[in-house]
Design a protein around this motif. Structure first.
Motif, PDB file in Angstrom:
ATOM      1  N   PRO A   1      13.675 -23.458 -28.827  1.00  0.00           N
ATOM      2  CA  PRO A   1      12.558 -24.186 -29.451  1.00  0.00           C
ATOM      3  C   PRO A   1      11.255 -24.109 -28.647  1.00  0.00           C
ATOM      4  CG  PRO A   1      14.566 -25.467 -29.604  1.00  0.00           C
ATOM      5  CD  PRO A   1      14.889 -24.290 -28.738  1.00  0.00           C
TER       6      PRO A   1
ATOM      7  N   LYS B   1       9.982 -19.621 -28.990  1.00  0.00           N
ATOM      8  CA  LYS B   1      10.477 -19.091 -30.262  1.00  0.00           C
ATOM      9  C   LYS B   1      10.276 -17.572 -30.365  1.00  0.00           C
ATOM     10  CE  LYS B   1       9.449 -23.332 -32.880  1.00  0.00           C
ATOM     11  NZ  LYS B   1       8.727 -24.093 -31.825  1.00  0.00           N
TER      12      LYS B   1
ATOM     13  N   LYS C   1      17.863 -19.490 -38.064  1.00  0.00           N
ATOM     14  CA  LYS C   1      18.385 -20.807 -38.439  1.00  0.00           C
ATOM     15  C   LYS C   1      19.910 -20.805 -38.473  1.00  0.00           C
ATOM     16  CE  LYS C   1      17.736 -24.480 -41.866  1.00  0.00           C
ATOM     17  NZ  LYS C   1      17.021 -24.879 -43.109  1.00  0.00           N
TER      18      LYS C   1
ATOM     19  N   ASN D   1      12.923 -17.259 -40.150  1.00  0.00           N
ATOM     20  CA  ASN D   1      13.232 -18.675 -39.902  1.00  0.00           C
ATOM     21  C   ASN D   1      13.237 -19.061 -38.423  1.00  0.00           C
ATOM     22  OD1 ASN D   1      13.617 -19.100 -42.719  1.00  0.00           O
ATOM     23  ND2 ASN D   1      15.709 -18.288 -42.530  1.00  0.00           N
ATOM     24  N   THR D   2      12.298 -18.524 -37.654  1.00  0.00           N
ATOM     25  CA  THR D   2      12.234 -18.877 -36.237  1.00  0.00           C
ATOM     26  C   THR D   2      11.332 -20.074 -35.980  1.00  0.00           C
ATOM     27  OG1 THR D   2      10.325 -17.473 -35.731  1.00  0.00           O
ATOM     28  CG2 THR D   2      12.508 -16.434 -35.656  1.00  0.00           C
ATOM     29  N   GLY D   3      10.455 -20.375 -36.924  1.00  0.00           N
ATOM     30  CA  GLY D   3       9.480 -21.441 -36.708  1.00  0.00           C
ATOM     31  C   GLY D   3       8.229 -20.958 -36.003  1.00  0.00           C
ATOM     32  N   ASP D   4       8.163 -19.672 -35.662  1.00  0.00           N
ATOM     33  CA  ASP D   4       6.993 -19.116 -34.991  1.00  0.00           C
ATOM     34  C   ASP D   4       6.159 -18.314 -35.979  1.00  0.00           C
ATOM     35  OD1 ASP D   4       5.299 -18.723 -32.883  1.00  0.00           O
ATOM     36  OD2 ASP D   4       6.500 -17.181 -31.899  1.00  0.00           O
TER      37      ASP D   4
END
Length: 415
Positions: free
Chosen positions: A280, A283, A257, A387-390
C-alpha cells in the motif's frame, strides 16, 4: 683605300656576317627531328610518351579533399575506356577496407559501412585494351560525429518478440526536423496492419499498430536516413533494413486485488500464478507493460530507484534476484522472490512496486512459478497490471505506448 671604298667593304662584311647569322637561325629543318647530339627532339619524345599513355580514365568519389562524406554511399571508383585491376582503400593509419570490383570490372565499392570522422585514402589502378596502366589517388574524410546523428533501435534484426514490442528508435542527438526524419523511417508488417510513428520528445520515435501485432507476422524496419537533415548542420548516416518476427500472442493479466496473474495465449488462460504486488505504501503502476529485458539473475539495489534509508543506503540490496524481467525504465520488474515467505504469494502485496513470483535462490529450480514464467516468456510479451490503486504508467516509461489511445498515438506523428 678611300673612305668610300672602306665603307663599302664594311657593308659587304656586315652582309656576309648577317647572312651567316641568318642561316644559323633558320637551319631548323633537321633540328625538329634531331638534337645537336643526334637524338630525338622534344616533340618526338612528347608524341612517343602520349602513345604509351593508357586510355583508361579513372574517377574516384568523393572528390579529393572533400569532407562530411557519407559513410554508406559516397565512396566509389569507376573507370571508362578500360577495366579496374586493383583498388586499395585504407583508413588513415588503419587496415585496408574490404571492397569488391564489379563483374564487368568497371566499378569498385567498399563492402562495409565506413566509420564516421575518418580520413580514407584510395589508390586505384586500371588498364586499357592494350594493357597500358593508369593510376589515380584520392583522399576524403567522412562526416564527423558532431555533424551526424544515428538511431539505436529495438528489437534486433532476426529476433522473435512478443505482440507488444514496438519499434523504438532513440537518436543520439535532438531532432528538430521531425517530419524529414520520420519520412526516412518505414515500418511495415505482413499482417497488413496500419503502423504509425509517435515522437516522445525530440530524441525518441516509436512505431506500433492500433492493436497488438498479429501473432506469427513479420515486421520490417527500413532506415533511409543517410543525408537526411535532422537538425541544423546535423545529418543522418544510416541506411539499413531490419526484420523481426512476432511470436505467439501472450498477454499476462495481473490483478493486484486478487493477487493472481493469468497467463493467456490467443485469449485463453494457460496458467494462473499467485503473485505479490506493491505494498500500500509502494504501489505498482497500473497499465500495459512490455517486457523489454530478461535476466536469469540480477542485482536489485533500492538506492538506484530512490528507496533509501536514513543513512542514504538502499532499503534493500539483493545481489541475486532470480528470473527478473524489466517492465519499465524506472525500475519496475516482474521477478522471482526466494526471500519472502511462500504464504505471501496470492495473499499479501509486499513489494516496493515490483511484481513478485515464488522462486528459489540460484534460479536453478525449474519447478517454481518464477522459473516457469521466465521460460515461457519472451521480450515483447505484455503484462497488463490492474487494480493496484496507483496511476497508469507513463507511455514513455519503458516500451509502454499501449497506454495511449489510438487518437493520442497518431497525434504524436510528424507526418
Amino acid at each position: 683605300m678611300t673612305d668610300s671604298k672602306r665603307r663599302r667593304g664594311l657593308v659587304a662584311v656586315s652582309a656576309l656576317v648577317g647572312g651567316v647569322l641568318l642561316l644559323s637561325a633558320c637551319s631548323g629543318d633537321d633540328g625538329d627531328k634531331k638534337d645537336s647530339g643526334g637524338g630525338e627532339s622534344q616533340s618526338q619524345v612528347d608524341e612517343a610518351a602520349a602513345k604509351k599513355t593508357s586510355a583508361a580514365k579513372i574517377a574516384i568519389a568523393p572528390k579529393n579533399g572533400s569532407d562530411n562524406a557519407s559513410i554508406n554511399k559516397d565512396a566509389k571508383v569507376t573507370v571508362s575506356e578500360g577495366t579496374l585491376t586493383n583498388v586499395v582503400m585504407k583508413a588513415e593509419g588503419g587496415a585496408a577496407v574490404a571492397g569488391e570490383i564489379s563483374a564487368d570490372k568497371k566499378t569498385w565499392k567498399p563492402s562495409a559501412q565506413l566509420e564516421r570522422a575518418t580520413t580514407y585514402k584510395i589508390t586505384a589502378t586500371a588498364a586499357d585494351s592494350d594493357g597500358r596502366k593508369a593510376h589515380e589517388n584520392s583522399s576524403f574524410t567522412t562526416v564527423s560525429k558532431a555533424n551526424s546523428f544515428i538511431g539505436s533501435f529495438t528489437p534486433e534484426d532476426g529476433s522473435t518478440v512478443g505482440v507488444g514490442m514496438p519499434v523504438s528508435i532513440n537518436f543520439d542527438k535532438p531532432i528538430t526536423n521531425r517530419k524529414a526524419v520520420q519520412s526516412g523511417v518505414k515500418v511495415t508488417s505482413t499482417s497488413g496492419q496500419e503502423i504509425v510513428g509517435h515522437w516522445f520528445g525530440n530524441q525518441r520515435l516509436d512505431f506500433r499498430p492500433q492493436d497488438y501485432w498479429k501473432g506469427n507476422s513479420t515486421v520490417t524496419l527500413k532506415l533511409a536516413l543517410d543525408g537526411v537533415q535532422g537538425a541544423d548542420g546535423v545529418y543522418g548516416v544510416q541506411q539499413k533494413t531490419v526484420q523481426f518476427k512476432i511470436g505467439r500472442n501472450q498477454v499476462s493479466v495481473v490483478d493486484a486485488k486478487t493477487k493472481q496473474m493469468k497467463i493467456m495465449r490467443d485469449g485463453k488462460v494457460v496458467k494462473t500464478i499467485p503473485i505479490s504486488a506493491g505494498s500500500p505504501d509502494n504501489k505498482t503502476y497500473n497499465g500495459k507493460m512490455v517486457i523489454s529485458e530478461k535476466f536469469k539473475e540480477t542485482r536489485m539495489n533500492g538506492a538506484t530507484v530512490g528507496f533509501t534509508d536514513s543513512d542514504g543506503k538502499g532499503e534493500y540490496d539483493i545481489k541475486d534476484v532470480p528470473h527478473a524481467m524489466r517492465l519499465s525504465s524506472s525500475g519496475t520488474f516482474i521477478h522471482g522472490n526466494y526471500w519472502g515467505s511462500k504464504s505471501i504469494f496470492g495473499n499479501v502485496n509486499t513489494s516496493h512496486g515490483c511484481i513478485g513470483l515464488e522462486d528459489a535462490k540460484g534460479a536453478g529450480d525449474k519447478s517454481t512459478p518464477g522459473s516457469w514464467f521466465f521460460e515461457n516468456t519472451i521480450t515483447g510479451d505484455v503484462v497488463d497490471v490492474r487494480n493496484t490503486g496507483d496511476k497508469t504508467i507513463a507511455p514513455d516509461n519503458g516500451l509502454n505506448g499501449w497506454n495511449m489511445s489510438w487518437a493520442q498515438w497518431k497525434a504524436g506523428s510528424a507526418l
